[in-house]
Design an enzyme around this catalytic site. Sequence first.
Site, PDB file in Angstrom:
ATOM      1  N   GLU A 157       0.852  -1.202   0.000  1.00 27.92           N
ATOM      2  CA  GLU A 157       0.000   0.000   0.000  1.00 27.92           C
ATOM      3  C   GLU A 157       0.880   1.242   0.000  1.00 27.92           C
ATOM      4  O   GLU A 157       1.850   1.327   0.745  1.00 27.92           O
ATOM      5  CB  GLU A 157      -0.936  -0.039   1.221  1.00 27.92           C
ATOM      6  CG  GLU A 157      -1.702   1.221   1.532  1.00 27.92           C
ATOM      7  CD  GLU A 157      -2.549   1.750   0.385  1.00 27.92           C
ATOM      8  OE1 GLU A 157      -3.312   0.970  -0.221  1.00 27.92           O
ATOM      9  OE2 GLU A 157      -2.437   2.952   0.089  1.00 27.92           O
TER      10      GLU A 157
ATOM     11  N   ASN B 223       5.398   1.805  -3.398  1.00 27.55           N
ATOM     12  CA  ASN B 223       4.644   2.010  -4.631  1.00 27.55           C
ATOM     13  C   ASN B 223       4.815   0.787  -5.538  1.00 27.55           C
ATOM     14  O   ASN B 223       5.941   0.327  -5.763  1.00 27.55           O
ATOM     15  CB  ASN B 223       5.196   3.259  -5.342  1.00 27.55           C
ATOM     16  CG  ASN B 223       4.302   3.713  -6.471  1.00 27.55           C
ATOM     17  OD1 ASN B 223       3.708   2.913  -7.195  1.00 27.55           O
ATOM     18  ND2 ASN B 223       4.205   5.010  -6.639  1.00 27.55           N
TER      19      ASN B 223
ATOM     20  N   ASP C  77      -7.792   1.737  -8.098  1.00 23.41           N
ATOM     21  CA  ASP C  77      -8.295   3.045  -8.538  1.00 23.41           C
ATOM     22  C   ASP C  77      -8.594   2.973 -10.036  1.00 23.41           C
ATOM     23  O   ASP C  77      -7.743   2.546 -10.814  1.00 23.41           O
ATOM     24  CB  ASP C  77      -7.252   4.132  -8.244  1.00 23.41           C
ATOM     25  CG  ASP C  77      -7.001   4.263  -6.743  1.00 23.41           C
ATOM     26  OD1 ASP C  77      -7.965   4.126  -5.972  1.00 23.41           O
ATOM     27  OD2 ASP C  77      -5.843   4.488  -6.349  1.00 23.41           O
TER      28      ASP C  77
ATOM     29  N   LYS D 220     -10.335   8.432 -16.998  1.00 22.81           N
ATOM     30  CA  LYS D 220      -9.997   9.230 -18.186  1.00 22.81           C
ATOM     31  C   LYS D 220      -8.935   8.520 -19.025  1.00 22.81           C
ATOM     32  O   LYS D 220      -7.940   8.017 -18.472  1.00 22.81           O
ATOM     33  CB  LYS D 220      -9.470  10.602 -17.761  1.00 22.81           C
ATOM     34  CG  LYS D 220     -10.543  11.434 -17.088  1.00 22.81           C
ATOM     35  CD  LYS D 220     -10.102  12.867 -16.892  1.00 22.81           C
ATOM     36  CE  LYS D 220     -11.260  13.649 -16.313  1.00 22.81           C
ATOM     37  NZ  LYS D 220     -10.918  14.412 -15.144  1.00 22.81           N
TER      38      LYS D 220
ATOM     39  N   ASP E 119     -15.752  -3.136  -8.635  1.00 16.01           N
ATOM     40  CA  ASP E 119     -17.169  -2.813  -8.895  1.00 16.01           C
ATOM     41  C   ASP E 119     -17.276  -1.942 -10.141  1.00 16.01           C
ATOM     42  O   ASP E 119     -18.385  -1.604 -10.551  1.00 16.01           O
ATOM     43  CB  ASP E 119     -17.748  -2.011  -7.714  1.00 16.01           C
ATOM     44  CG  ASP E 119     -17.037  -0.682  -7.594  1.00 16.01           C
ATOM     45  OD1 ASP E 119     -15.796  -0.683  -7.467  1.00 16.01           O
ATOM     46  OD2 ASP E 119     -17.713   0.362  -7.672  1.00 16.01           O
TER      47      ASP E 119
ATOM     48  N   THR F 182     -13.269  -7.322   0.577  1.00 18.83           N
ATOM     49  CA  THR F 182     -12.442  -6.174   0.938  1.00 18.83           C
ATOM     50  C   THR F 182     -13.363  -5.105   1.545  1.00 18.83           C
ATOM     51  O   THR F 182     -14.585  -5.197   1.453  1.00 18.83           O
ATOM     52  CB  THR F 182     -11.728  -5.589  -0.300  1.00 18.83           C
ATOM     53  OG1 THR F 182     -12.644  -4.786  -1.031  1.00 18.83           O
ATOM     54  CG2 THR F 182     -11.155  -6.669  -1.205  1.00 18.83           C
ATOM     55  N   GLU F 183     -12.766  -4.058   2.086  1.00 16.28           N
ATOM     56  CA  GLU F 183     -13.568  -2.954   2.632  1.00 16.28           C
ATOM     57  C   GLU F 183     -14.415  -2.308   1.528  1.00 16.28           C
ATOM     58  O   GLU F 183     -15.600  -2.036   1.716  1.00 16.28           O
ATOM     59  CB  GLU F 183     -12.674  -1.890   3.284  1.00 16.28           C
ATOM     60  CG  GLU F 183     -12.124  -2.254   4.646  1.00 16.28           C
ATOM     61  CD  GLU F 183     -10.826  -3.052   4.594  1.00 16.28           C
ATOM     62  OE1 GLU F 183     -10.383  -3.455   3.496  1.00 16.28           O
ATOM     63  OE2 GLU F 183     -10.244  -3.287   5.680  1.00 16.28           O
ATOM     64  N   TYR F 184     -13.793  -2.069   0.365  1.00 17.43           N
ATOM     65  CA  TYR F 184     -14.543  -1.454  -0.739  1.00 17.43           C
ATOM     66  C   TYR F 184     -15.651  -2.372  -1.223  1.00 17.43           C
ATOM     67  O   TYR F 184     -16.741  -1.913  -1.571  1.00 17.43           O
ATOM     68  CB  TYR F 184     -13.590  -1.112  -1.896  1.00 17.43           C
ATOM     69  CG  TYR F 184     -13.033   0.288  -1.806  1.00 17.43           C
ATOM     70  CD1 TYR F 184     -12.217   0.660  -0.751  1.00 17.43           C
ATOM     71  CD2 TYR F 184     -13.335   1.239  -2.767  1.00 17.43           C
ATOM     72  CE1 TYR F 184     -11.709   1.940  -0.655  1.00 17.43           C
ATOM     73  CE2 TYR F 184     -12.830   2.525  -2.684  1.00 17.43           C
ATOM     74  CZ  TYR F 184     -12.012   2.870  -1.626  1.00 17.43           C
ATOM     75  OH  TYR F 184     -11.513   4.147  -1.534  1.00 17.43           O
ATOM     76  N   GLU F 185     -15.367  -3.653  -1.256  1.00 24.32           N
ATOM     77  CA  GLU F 185     -16.363  -4.626  -1.728  1.00 24.32           C
ATOM     78  C   GLU F 185     -17.591  -4.605  -0.828  1.00 24.32           C
ATOM     79  O   GLU F 185     -18.734  -4.615  -1.308  1.00 24.32           O
ATOM     80  CB  GLU F 185     -15.718  -6.015  -1.742  1.00 24.32           C
ATOM     81  CG  GLU F 185     -16.572  -7.113  -2.316  1.00 24.32           C
ATOM     82  CD  GLU F 185     -15.777  -8.403  -2.502  1.00 24.32           C
ATOM     83  OE1 GLU F 185     -14.559  -8.432  -2.208  1.00 24.32           O
ATOM     84  OE2 GLU F 185     -16.382  -9.392  -2.937  1.00 24.32           O
TER      85      GLU F 185
HETATM   86  N1  SAM Z   1      -8.079  -2.969  -1.977  1.00 27.95           N
HETATM   87  C1  SAM Z   1      -8.750  -2.132  -1.003  1.00 27.95           C
HETATM   88  C2  SAM Z   1     -10.217  -2.456  -0.956  1.00 27.95           C
HETATM   89  O1  SAM Z   1     -10.703  -3.109  -1.894  1.00 27.95           O
HETATM   90  O2  SAM Z   1     -10.887  -2.085   0.009  1.00 27.95           O
HETATM   91  C3  SAM Z   1      -8.510  -0.652  -1.282  1.00 27.95           C
HETATM   92  C4  SAM Z   1      -9.051  -0.129  -2.569  1.00 27.95           C
HETATM   93  S1  SAM Z   1      -8.628   1.595  -2.861  1.00 27.95           S
HETATM   94  C5  SAM Z   1      -9.739   2.103  -4.081  1.00 27.95           C
HETATM   95  C6  SAM Z   1      -7.122   1.457  -3.800  1.00 27.95           C
HETATM   96  C7  SAM Z   1      -5.876   1.420  -2.941  1.00 27.95           C
HETATM   97  O3  SAM Z   1      -4.750   1.206  -3.774  1.00 27.95           O
HETATM   98  C8  SAM Z   1      -5.636   2.724  -2.199  1.00 27.95           C
HETATM   99  O4  SAM Z   1      -5.446   2.457  -0.819  1.00 27.95           O
HETATM  100  C9  SAM Z   1      -4.371   3.282  -2.853  1.00 27.95           C
HETATM  101  O5  SAM Z   1      -3.577   4.035  -1.966  1.00 27.95           O
HETATM  102  C10 SAM Z   1      -3.685   2.016  -3.306  1.00 27.95           C
HETATM  103  N2  SAM Z   1      -2.756   2.213  -4.425  1.00 27.95           N
HETATM  104  C11 SAM Z   1      -3.025   2.884  -5.566  1.00 27.95           C
HETATM  105  N3  SAM Z   1      -1.960   2.896  -6.382  1.00 27.95           N
HETATM  106  C12 SAM Z   1      -0.981   2.206  -5.733  1.00 27.95           C
HETATM  107  C13 SAM Z   1       0.360   1.883  -6.052  1.00 27.95           C
HETATM  108  N4  SAM Z   1       0.909   2.295  -7.218  1.00 27.95           N
HETATM  109  N5  SAM Z   1       1.072   1.170  -5.171  1.00 27.95           N
HETATM  110  C14 SAM Z   1       0.529   0.776  -3.984  1.00 27.95           C
HETATM  111  N6  SAM Z   1      -0.746   1.056  -3.633  1.00 27.95           N
HETATM  112  C15 SAM Z   1      -1.493   1.766  -4.482  1.00 27.95           C
END
Ligand code: SAM
Length: 212
Positions: free
Chosen positions: A69, A96, A118, A122, A154, A191-194
Amino acid sequence: MRLRNKPWAKEKLEQNPQYVIASPEQYKGKWNELFGNEHPLHIEIGTGKGQFVTGMANANPHINYIGIELYESVIVSALDKCIETDVPNVKLMNVNAKDLLEYFAKGDVSRVYLNFSDPWPKTRHAKRRLTYKSFLKIYEDVLVDQGEIHFKTDNQGLFESSLMSFSEYGLLLTFVSLDLHSSDFEGNIMTEYEEKFSAKGSRIYRSEVRYK
Ligand code: SAM
């Protein structure tokens, strides 16, 4: 993901090296030394608050997991879940995904999980999607031969563009569901988002692909 400023997060991550890997580059090519076994390693990229990775680790003690993360303020919640779950086969990395090759050698990882990445809707931001071809190349370079990516979201647009990206890269599609929660797929860990999006009525899309 809404980011809250948590100035204490960095210190808390540093105080828990049994879960948060401080210098992951030292384990490149030898992750078995960190886990103390030869079990396969699965990584989740964009692990967020950690419910999935800790749930999977709890359910699958013979697999090692690392949740990756980007943000300290988010991964600190995953750390709380690691502490609560208290299993030895899950660790976290605050890095990252674009830098994975600094930490993993070819064959270190058996499976990559991407959950609710994410969407970057776009077209000019397509390269930022974690399923874009440049990321698929990074995953290929750390995965075992015939390594897998398991992906759920989703977001229909992200799912469509990801399936195209997988196909253009030459990956083999081995599972697809356009409505995971109504399918007969067993062992889903949410997951939390799910949880959040399915509670609002969104369908969950899921795919598994394999490198040839
Ligand atoms: N997977 C979790 C869930 O389903 O509840 C979180 C989903 S959230 C929309 C996307 C996560 O990916 C964020 O916490 C973001 O910080 C992380 N993220 C995005 N790009 C990333 C990257 N290049 N490397 C590591 N984490 C990343």
